[in-house]
Design an enzyme around this catalytic site. Sequence first.
Site, PDB file in Angstrom:
ATOM      1  N   LYS A  14       1.260  -0.576   0.039  1.00 27.61           N
ATOM      2  CA  LYS A  14      -0.286   0.393  -0.220  1.00 27.61           C
ATOM      3  C   LYS A  14       1.256   1.060   0.015  1.00 27.61           C
ATOM      4  O   LYS A  14       1.676   0.891   0.680  1.00 27.61           O
ATOM      5  CB  LYS A  14      -1.166   0.131   1.468  1.00 27.61           C
ATOM      6  CG  LYS A  14      -2.465   0.057   1.080  1.00 27.61           C
ATOM      7  CD  LYS A  14      -2.962   0.218   2.353  1.00 27.61           C
ATOM      8  CE  LYS A  14      -4.895   0.436   1.929  1.00 27.61           C
ATOM      9  NZ  LYS A  14      -4.819   0.556   3.759  1.00 27.61           N
TER      10      LYS A  14
HETATM   11  C1  E4P Z   1      -8.156   1.111   3.864  1.00 29.89           C
HETATM   12  O1  E4P Z   1      -6.987   0.500   3.028  1.00 29.89           O
HETATM   13  C2  E4P Z   1      -8.485   1.897   4.423  1.00 29.89           C
HETATM   14  O2  E4P Z   1      -6.465   2.287   4.948  1.00 29.89           O
HETATM   15  C3  E4P Z   1      -9.466   2.040   5.169  1.00 29.89           C
HETATM   16  O3  E4P Z   1     -10.441   1.963   5.165  1.00 29.89           O
HETATM   17  C4  E4P Z   1      -9.289   3.776   6.141  1.00 29.89           C
HETATM   18  O4  E4P Z   1     -11.033   4.078   6.674  1.00 29.89           O
HETATM   19  P1  E4P Z   1     -11.011   4.637   8.108  1.00 29.89           P
HETATM   20  O5  E4P Z   1     -11.178   6.391   7.281  1.00 29.89           O
HETATM   21  O6  E4P Z   1     -12.646   4.295   8.782  1.00 29.89           O
HETATM   22  O7  E4P Z   1     -10.004   4.731   8.551  1.00 29.89           O
END
Ligand code: E4P
Length: 219
Positions: A84
């Site tokens: 990521k």
């Molecule tokens: C997923 O890849 C993201 O990091 C995650 O969905 C972020 O979610 P949040 O906005 O609830 O922290």
Amino acid sequence: MKIFVDTANIDDIRKANDWGIIDGVTTNPTLAGREGRPFREIVEEICEIMGNRPVSAEVVATDTEGILKEAREVASWASNVVVKIPLIPDGIKAITVLSQEGIKVNCTLCFSPAQALLAAKAGATYVSPFIGRLDDIGHDGMEVVALIKQILDNYDNLHTQIITSSIRHVRHFVRAALVGSHVATVPFTVLEQCFHHALTDIGLRRFLADWEKAGLSIF
Ligand code: E4P
């Protein structure tokens, strides 16, 4: 639509995996930080549970060289790791290099169609628009997902898959499927909520009571 579970918690991942409907896992530094264990240990355990299904693990460097170094390291931990990488200029530069090396990337922290197009051009396997965080500031997060989908569908040479991310409730999950998102990554609590409907509970209670009253049995 593929369903990923958005957590680094092993118990939750095992429970979700046992339902047989999970296609992958996404984590982020916040989620990993909650587990109180070394990052590599968490990622390797999740990767083992998921077999050949993708597991996103995020880098924390913000310069291209640093991102490349961390990405190659994280990618070496398991064959199903997806690295990521944040949607910043140095990140996009790194994604261009990594995609040529065959390393799968989930380009994260995407908040606009223009950003998503850059990630797709760089060869990211996935791009993650954060819909809950957009809704939080008064935008329509799902509208952004719909626009990204339209853009990607316009071009045969863009193969990036959308992971609808930052999902906060069941309606986000349903809308992701309605606009044709390739993937929705869903917090475990929201996945649990998807099962529930008051009429299902009432209906089941009634069926079981009627069955018992009639003295029926299957065996
Ligand atoms: C997923 O890849 C993201 O990091 C995650 O969905 C972020 O979610 P949040 O906005 O609830 O922290």
